[in-house]
Design a protein around this motif. Structure first.
Motif, PDB file in Angstrom:
ATOM      1  N   HIS A   1     -55.745  52.387 -42.255  1.00  0.00           N
ATOM      2  CA  HIS A   1     -55.737  52.804 -43.650  1.00  0.00           C
ATOM      3  C   HIS A   1     -54.339  53.118 -44.178  1.00  0.00           C
ATOM      4  CE1 HIS A   1     -55.727  56.401 -41.208  1.00  0.00           C
ATOM      5  NE2 HIS A   1     -55.339  57.114 -42.249  1.00  0.00           N
ATOM      6  N   SER A   2     -53.369  53.278 -43.295  1.00  0.00           N
ATOM      7  CA  SER A   2     -52.018  53.654 -43.726  1.00  0.00           C
ATOM      8  C   SER A   2     -51.110  52.457 -44.002  1.00  0.00           C
ATOM      9  CB  SER A   2     -51.361  54.537 -42.658  1.00  0.00           C
ATOM     10  OG  SER A   2     -51.023  53.775 -41.498  1.00  0.00           O
ATOM     11  N   THR A   3     -51.523  51.260 -43.578  1.00  0.00           N
ATOM     12  CA  THR A   3     -50.577  50.155 -43.489  1.00  0.00           C
ATOM     13  C   THR A   3     -50.137  49.623 -44.845  1.00  0.00           C
ATOM     14  OG1 THR A   3     -51.676  49.555 -41.414  1.00  0.00           O
ATOM     15  CG2 THR A   3     -50.113  47.974 -42.332  1.00  0.00           C
TER      16      THR A   3
ATOM     17  N   ASP B   1     -55.774  57.473 -68.887  1.00  0.00           N
ATOM     18  CA  ASP B   1     -56.729  57.293 -69.966  1.00  0.00           C
ATOM     19  C   ASP B   1     -57.781  58.390 -69.922  1.00  0.00           C
ATOM     20  OD1 ASP B   1     -55.433  54.978 -70.725  1.00  0.00           O
ATOM     21  OD2 ASP B   1     -56.715  53.694 -69.465  1.00  0.00           O
ATOM     22  N   ALA B   2     -58.492  58.528 -71.047  1.00  0.00           N
ATOM     23  CA  ALA B   2     -59.584  59.487 -71.080  1.00  0.00           C
ATOM     24  C   ALA B   2     -60.723  59.052 -70.171  1.00  0.00           C
ATOM     25  CB  ALA B   2     -60.087  59.657 -72.516  1.00  0.00           C
ATOM     26  N   GLU B   3     -60.919  57.729 -70.050  1.00  0.00           N
ATOM     27  CA  GLU B   3     -61.975  57.204 -69.210  1.00  0.00           C
ATOM     28  C   GLU B   3     -61.554  57.215 -67.733  1.00  0.00           C
ATOM     29  OE1 GLU B   3     -65.044  56.226 -70.156  1.00  0.00           O
ATOM     30  OE2 GLU B   3     -64.496  57.009 -72.138  1.00  0.00           O
ATOM     31  N   PRO B   4     -62.504  57.333 -66.822  1.00  0.00           N
ATOM     32  CA  PRO B   4     -62.169  57.230 -65.400  1.00  0.00           C
ATOM     33  C   PRO B   4     -61.515  55.881 -65.104  1.00  0.00           C
ATOM     34  CG  PRO B   4     -64.407  58.050 -65.673  1.00  0.00           C
ATOM     35  CD  PRO B   4     -63.950  57.601 -67.030  1.00  0.00           C
ATOM     36  N   PRO B   5     -60.547  55.841 -64.203  1.00  0.00           N
ATOM     37  CA  PRO B   5     -59.844  54.592 -63.925  1.00  0.00           C
ATOM     38  C   PRO B   5     -60.707  53.592 -63.162  1.00  0.00           C
ATOM     39  CG  PRO B   5     -59.154  56.267 -62.373  1.00  0.00           C
ATOM     40  CD  PRO B   5     -60.033  56.958 -63.376  1.00  0.00           C
ATOM     41  N   ALA B   6     -60.361  52.322 -63.321  1.00  0.00           N
ATOM     42  CA  ALA B   6     -60.940  51.285 -62.467  1.00  0.00           C
ATOM     43  C   ALA B   6     -60.544  51.564 -61.014  1.00  0.00           C
ATOM     44  CB  ALA B   6     -60.439  49.911 -62.898  1.00  0.00           C
ATOM     45  N   VAL B   7     -61.238  50.929 -60.070  1.00  0.00           N
ATOM     46  CA  VAL B   7     -60.966  51.190 -58.659  1.00  0.00           C
ATOM     47  C   VAL B   7     -60.832  49.878 -57.898  1.00  0.00           C
ATOM     48  CG1 VAL B   7     -63.441  51.471 -58.169  1.00  0.00           C
ATOM     49  CG2 VAL B   7     -61.758  52.408 -56.577  1.00  0.00           C
ATOM     50  N   LEU B   8     -59.792  49.815 -57.072  1.00  0.00           N
ATOM     51  CA  LEU B   8     -59.547  48.677 -56.189  1.00  0.00           C
ATOM     52  C   LEU B   8     -59.691  49.135 -54.744  1.00  0.00           C
ATOM     53  CD1 LEU B   8     -58.465  45.809 -55.436  1.00  0.00           C
ATOM     54  CD2 LEU B   8     -56.147  46.796 -55.587  1.00  0.00           C
ATOM     55  N   TYR B   9     -60.639  48.552 -54.027  1.00  0.00           N
ATOM     56  CA  TYR B   9     -60.753  48.781 -52.582  1.00  0.00           C
ATOM     57  C   TYR B   9     -59.828  47.785 -51.895  1.00  0.00           C
ATOM     58  CZ  TYR B   9     -64.699  51.747 -53.677  1.00  0.00           C
ATOM     59  OH  TYR B   9     -65.482  52.769 -54.187  1.00  0.00           O
ATOM     60  N   LEU B  10     -58.825  48.300 -51.186  1.00  0.00           N
ATOM     61  CA  LEU B  10     -57.768  47.476 -50.607  1.00  0.00           C
ATOM     62  C   LEU B  10     -57.892  47.527 -49.083  1.00  0.00           C
ATOM     63  CD1 LEU B  10     -55.333  45.714 -51.270  1.00  0.00           C
ATOM     64  CD2 LEU B  10     -53.935  47.790 -51.339  1.00  0.00           C
ATOM     65  N   LEU B  11     -58.221  46.390 -48.472  1.00  0.00           N
ATOM     66  CA  LEU B  11     -58.651  46.337 -47.083  1.00  0.00           C
ATOM     67  C   LEU B  11     -57.547  45.843 -46.153  1.00  0.00           C
ATOM     68  CD1 LEU B  11     -62.190  44.766 -47.679  1.00  0.00           C
ATOM     69  CD2 LEU B  11     -61.458  47.158 -47.904  1.00  0.00           C
ATOM     70  N   HIS B  12     -57.520  46.386 -44.954  1.00  0.00           N
ATOM     71  CA  HIS B  12     -56.456  46.088 -43.993  1.00  0.00           C
ATOM     72  C   HIS B  12     -56.835  44.967 -43.047  1.00  0.00           C
ATOM     73  CE1 HIS B  12     -58.382  47.978 -40.490  1.00  0.00           C
ATOM     74  NE2 HIS B  12     -58.707  49.015 -41.253  1.00  0.00           N
ATOM     75  N   GLY B  13     -55.849  44.503 -42.278  1.00  0.00           N
ATOM     76  CA  GLY B  13     -56.033  43.445 -41.300  1.00  0.00           C
ATOM     77  C   GLY B  13     -56.406  43.986 -39.930  1.00  0.00           C
ATOM     78  N   ILE B  14     -56.533  43.081 -38.957  1.00  0.00           N
ATOM     79  CA  ILE B  14     -57.134  43.444 -37.678  1.00  0.00           C
ATOM     80  C   ILE B  14     -56.257  44.349 -36.828  1.00  0.00           C
ATOM     81  CG2 ILE B  14     -56.279  41.446 -36.346  1.00  0.00           C
ATOM     82  CD1 ILE B  14     -59.171  41.336 -35.146  1.00  0.00           C
TER      83      ILE B  14
ATOM     84  N   ASN C   1     -47.184  37.246 -42.886  1.00  0.00           N
ATOM     85  CA  ASN C   1     -46.390  38.460 -42.689  1.00  0.00           C
ATOM     86  C   ASN C   1     -46.317  39.298 -43.954  1.00  0.00           C
ATOM     87  OD1 ASN C   1     -44.387  37.362 -44.375  1.00  0.00           O
ATOM     88  ND2 ASN C   1     -43.070  36.742 -42.676  1.00  0.00           N
ATOM     89  N   TRP C   2     -45.714  40.484 -43.799  1.00  0.00           N
ATOM     90  CA  TRP C   2     -45.709  41.463 -44.887  1.00  0.00           C
ATOM     91  C   TRP C   2     -44.751  41.101 -46.003  1.00  0.00           C
ATOM     92  CZ3 TRP C   2     -49.249  44.826 -46.092  1.00  0.00           C
ATOM     93  CH2 TRP C   2     -50.164  45.210 -45.112  1.00  0.00           C
ATOM     94  N   ASP C   3     -43.734  40.323 -45.769  1.00  0.00           N
ATOM     95  CA  ASP C   3     -42.895  39.849 -46.877  1.00  0.00           C
ATOM     96  C   ASP C   3     -43.764  39.120 -47.896  1.00  0.00           C
ATOM     97  OD1 ASP C   3     -40.599  40.870 -45.769  1.00  0.00           O
ATOM     98  OD2 ASP C   3     -40.005  38.993 -44.807  1.00  0.00           O
TER      99      ASP C   3
END
Length: 257
Positions: free
Chosen positions: A55-57, A38-51, A237-239
């Protein structure tokens, strides 16, 4: 989509930090990945990991990049170690995630600054972090989602759950109860006129299921705008999380932003 693997210095943590960022990219030639911007900047989702993650998971264990291909959405996945998204002495992970990181993301990337286009989600420890952000900063997040969240840290601290090192993170369970790290206290403080939406899911065979039921009850008693879903036989679990992050993306109020 474009994927950025980013290392940068954090003033809050006083160390180098890491995050992965997915950004929309107009693409017509890549097989199976047609997308527009889109012409407008995209929305942003901060996606947080477990213990036990970093950042790669989310990229390694799910198809999150493919799931957001057709969405006007950037996804920011930071690393916070085993911090429970909390300031621990001089290790200011709550300050980092709540204050510094959004400023860095907005300075590095073209993403929306509108709170109605800003979302947070996470799994397990990250579910706690997502709800902590949504409950503490409702003026900054239009939606917060918890997948199998570790939502009752007071009970966990009293149980002396060694894997979490709660004494190191929060101090005594007595000090934790009623503090700004206690989600149930944050529910009681939550402004009744807030428009922030919450999504919560958990499997019935998850060891955190009862804690999630307790949170659901308290949140609904307090009048939070909460969507709750439970899934028979699902475990921690990840499934399950790979399925449910797709549900979260469907639930996000992107059309309302």
């Amino acid at each position: 989509m474009a994927l950025f693997q980013c290392s940068f210095f954090s003033e809050s943590l006083r160390i180098s930090a890491s995050m992965n960022v997915i950004l929309p990219q107009a693409c017509r030639s890549q097989i199976g990945m047609d997308s527009t911007t889109d012409a407008e900047p995209p929305a942003v989702l901060y996606l947080l990991h477990g213990i036990t993650d970093d950042h790669s998971t989310w990229l390694r264990r799910t198809s999150i990049e493919r799931y957001v291909t057709k969405l006007p959405l950037a996804v920011v996945m930071p690393a916070v170690n085993r911090s429970f998204y909390t300031d621990i002495g001089d290790d200011a992970y709550w300050t980092f995630i709540s204050e510094e990181l959004p400023q860095i993301v907005q300075s590095f990337f073209r993403v929306s600054k509108d709170w109605k286009k800003t979302f947070v989600a996470g799994l397990s420890m990250g579910g706690y972090g997502a709800f902590k952000l949504g409950l503490t900063c409702p003026d900054r997040y239009a939606a917060a989602a918890s997948l199998s969240g570790a939502l009752d840290v007071v009970s966990a601290a009293k149980a002396h759950t060694d894997i979490c090192n709660f004494d190191r993170i929060f101090g005594s369970s007595e000090a934790l109860a009623g503090s700004s790290n206690d989600l149930f206290t944050l529910i009681n403080r939550f402004p009744s006129d807030s428009e922030t939406k919450f999504y919560q899911c958990c499997g019935t065979e998850d060891f955190l299921y009862q804690d999630n039921l307790t949170f659901k009850t308290r949140a609904r008693q307090a009048g939070l705008n909460l969507t709750f879903e439970e899934h028979p036989d699902a475990v921690h679990n990840w499934d399950y999380w790979d399925q449910q992050i797709q549900r979260v993306l469907e639930w996000l109020p992107l059309g309302e932003a």
